[in-house]
Design a protein around this motif. Structure first.
Motif, PDB file in Angstrom:
ATOM      1  N   ASP A   1       0.864  -1.189   0.000  1.00  0.00           N
ATOM      2  CA  ASP A   1       0.000   0.000   0.000  1.00  0.00           C
ATOM      3  C   ASP A   1       0.898   1.237   0.000  1.00  0.00           C
ATOM      4  O   ASP A   1       1.529   1.551   1.009  1.00  0.00           O
TER       5      ASP A   1
ATOM      6  N   HIS B   1      -2.047   2.405   9.210  1.00  0.00           N
ATOM      7  CA  HIS B   1      -2.723   1.188   9.676  1.00  0.00           C
ATOM      8  C   HIS B   1      -1.782   0.010   9.571  1.00  0.00           C
ATOM      9  O   HIS B   1      -0.787   0.060   8.851  1.00  0.00           O
TER      10      HIS B   1
ATOM     11  N   HIS C   1      -5.652  -3.297   5.148  1.00  0.00           N
ATOM     12  CA  HIS C   1      -5.924  -2.793   6.505  1.00  0.00           C
ATOM     13  C   HIS C   1      -6.010  -4.049   7.354  1.00  0.00           C
ATOM     14  O   HIS C   1      -7.079  -4.650   7.484  1.00  0.00           O
TER      15      HIS C   1
ATOM     16  N   THR D   1       1.580   1.195   7.695  1.00  0.00           N
ATOM     17  CA  THR D   1       1.784   2.253   6.710  1.00  0.00           C
ATOM     18  C   THR D   1       1.996   3.584   7.438  1.00  0.00           C
ATOM     19  O   THR D   1       1.491   3.781   8.548  1.00  0.00           O
TER      20      THR D   1
ATOM     21  N   GLU E   1       1.320   7.393   6.235  1.00  0.00           N
ATOM     22  CA  GLU E   1       0.722   8.068   5.088  1.00  0.00           C
ATOM     23  C   GLU E   1       0.090   9.409   5.435  1.00  0.00           C
ATOM     24  O   GLU E   1      -1.126   9.567   5.326  1.00  0.00           O
TER      25      GLU E   1
ATOM     26  N   GLU F   1       2.878   7.794   1.046  1.00  0.00           N
ATOM     27  CA  GLU F   1       2.696   6.599   1.885  1.00  0.00           C
ATOM     28  C   GLU F   1       3.755   5.548   1.592  1.00  0.00           C
ATOM     29  O   GLU F   1       4.028   5.230   0.438  1.00  0.00           O
TER      30      GLU F   1
HETATM   31 MN    MN Z   1      -2.960   2.976   3.435  1.00  0.00          MN
END
Ligand code: MN
Ligand code: GLY
Length: 461
Positions: free
Chosen positions: A260, A343, A350, A390, A392, A432
């Motif tokens: 991600d 997250h 997630h 992450t 971000e 991110e």
């Molecule tokens: Mn993310």
């Protein structure tokens, strides 16, 4: 799949963490898209993948905590199925690959549950999130779909979260693999971000990269010139010179470990001075946040650190004013960043959100804030080695939010609305990356995706 010992060990650990009863873990089934035989892309349940590894529809697992026995339920294919699907391994063969001794045809699941029910044994289950499994769970346990979330086993949820939060060496190796795909997706998007190109052309190309690497997207890609809409899934705009293209996208490996990343690039290859100013602030916030990550530090404190850096930068530009620490504490920065810093990530982008965000992201020490913006932080608790998350931060100019706050005079001691209004058409920037918490600090996963202004402008040439 990993070696069968990996799955056996995970199940053994789970058994040692749940006191008594049986543990039911449902796999997913295929879901119809517009008529029964035309299905959405297949995706197995991540808890089933974690403990049973098998990537096939209509399977379930039971772990008997008291006897130690483990069962997999599934239907062996018929000749009719073979004609349409080709030869398929039997449930018994599949179970052997993940170290499970007992198998039963699908109807056996109902019998096993009924037997446990009749004996008054505790049946631990996780909260189902798909309609098909809610209906199945209702028919197996007699618990109305609306009550399943509250009646799911807290003991099991907490044990699963504890295990899945700390990634083992095999999972980290998978996550490293997906990062190569992520790099190609994002650098390709940057190179394609030219005036006259439609968002959908880039979205299609990067999804193709994920698919051709053998996996799939880890979530519907955000590819947009209107990055101030946080989860903008519309891909129909034509890019124009002067736009910022925000691409928030990730892939999964064939074993379903996710990436991600978000990058924001100037269409046409050069940031304007105004864009560059905001970009540098977001980048500083991200770098400072990443630098702070090590075991024992809470993600809530790192979120607030990033917010502080963001707000200080915005004060330097004249968009915010006053006591910046007080502004962040009260949540005034959330006008510009109305979301959390990041997250957990793993088998889900997630990670484990199906189990309940508060179980994953909070604990007895760190409770969720109730302040707008900070409340949306999905992960607040302290890092442990093996966490993957992450980072971000972003900065957005959301006209509806700005107009509302201005009309209410909200935080007028911290926000210079007159100046903010000159940014109403700015859009949004987010940056991110995916971070592994190590014994002493952290490691940014994967090959570096261009991130500084100079790096992005260079690759776009
Ligand atoms: Mn993310
Ligand atoms: N990458 C989308 C999100 O984190 O919500």
């Amino acid at each position: 799949m990993f070696r069968k010992e990996v799955y056996a060990e995970r199940r053994n650990k789970l058994k040692s963490m749940v006191k008594e009863g049986i543990i039911l873990i449902l796999g997913n089934v295929d879901v119809p898209m517009n008529y029964p035989a035309n299905i959405y892309k297949w995706r197995q349940d991540s808890n089933f993948l974690y403990f049973f590894g098998l990537d096939y529809p209509q399977m379930a697992g039971i772990i008997d905590v008291d006897s130690g026995d483990e069962y997999i339920f599934g239907n062996d294919v018929s000749l009719d199925d073979i004609i349409w699907m080709g030869p398929q391994p039997s449930t018994a063969e599949l179970a052997q690959q993940v170290g499970v001794e007992h198998t039963m045809p699908w109807p056996g699941l109902r019998e096993k549950i009924a037997e446990a029910f009749d004996k008054g044994r505790k049946i631990h289950f996780l909260p189902p999130y798909r309609a098909e499994n809610k209906i199945l769970m209702e028919s197996l346990l007699g618990i109305n779909a609306h009550n399943q979330k509250t009646q799911a086993s807290e003991e099991l949820i907490k044990a699963v979260v504890k295990l899945r939060s700390v990634k083992d060496e095999y999972e980290i190796a998978e996550l490293e693999k997906v990062m190569d795909t992520a790099w190609l997706m994002h650098t390709t998007a940057m190179k394609m971000a030219k005036p006259g190109v439609y968002e959908r052309e880039i979205a299609g190309t990067i999804e193709g990269i994920a698919l051709s690497a053998g996996g799939m997207l880890s979530f519907p890609a955000i590819v947009t010139r209107r990055g101030e809409t946080l989860h903008n899934h519309y891909h129909g705009n034509k890019l124009e010179k002067g736009d910022l293209l925000l691409v928030d996208a990730g892939a999964e490996t064939p074993l379903h470990y996710a990436s991600d990343h978000t990058r924001t690039s100037p269409v046409g290859g050069k940031f304007s001075p105004m864009q560059k100013d905001i970009y540098e602030i977001v980048l500083r916030a991200q770098n400072k946040a990443i630098e702070a990550i090590k075991p024992g530090i809470t993600n809530l404190s790192v979120h607030l650190k990033a917010a502080q850096v963001l707000a200080e930068g915005l004060k330097d530009l004249g968009l915010m004013k006053g006591d910046i620490s007080a502004a962040v504490q009260q949540g005034a920065h959330a006008l510009f960043m109305p979301h959390g810093l990041g997250h957990m990530m793993g088998l889900d982008v997630h990670d484990m959100e199906d189990l309940g965000e508060n179980y994953v992201g909070y604990d007895d020490e760190v409770k969720r804030s109730d302040i707008f913006g900070t409340a949306f932080l999905r992960l607040g608790r302290a890092y442990q080695p093996g966490f993957v998350l992450t980072v971000e931060p972003g900065c957005y100019f959301i006209p509806a939010l700005i107009n509302k706050w201005k009309s209410e005079g909200k935080f007028s001691e911290f926000i210079n609305y007159e100046k903010v209004e000159s940014y109403l058409d700015f859009g949004g920037i987010r940056i991110e990356d995916d971070i592994l918490v190590t014994e002493n600090g952290h490691r940014v996963l994967g090959r570096h995706i261009p991130k500084t202004v100079a790096e992005i402008e260079e690759i776009m040439q």
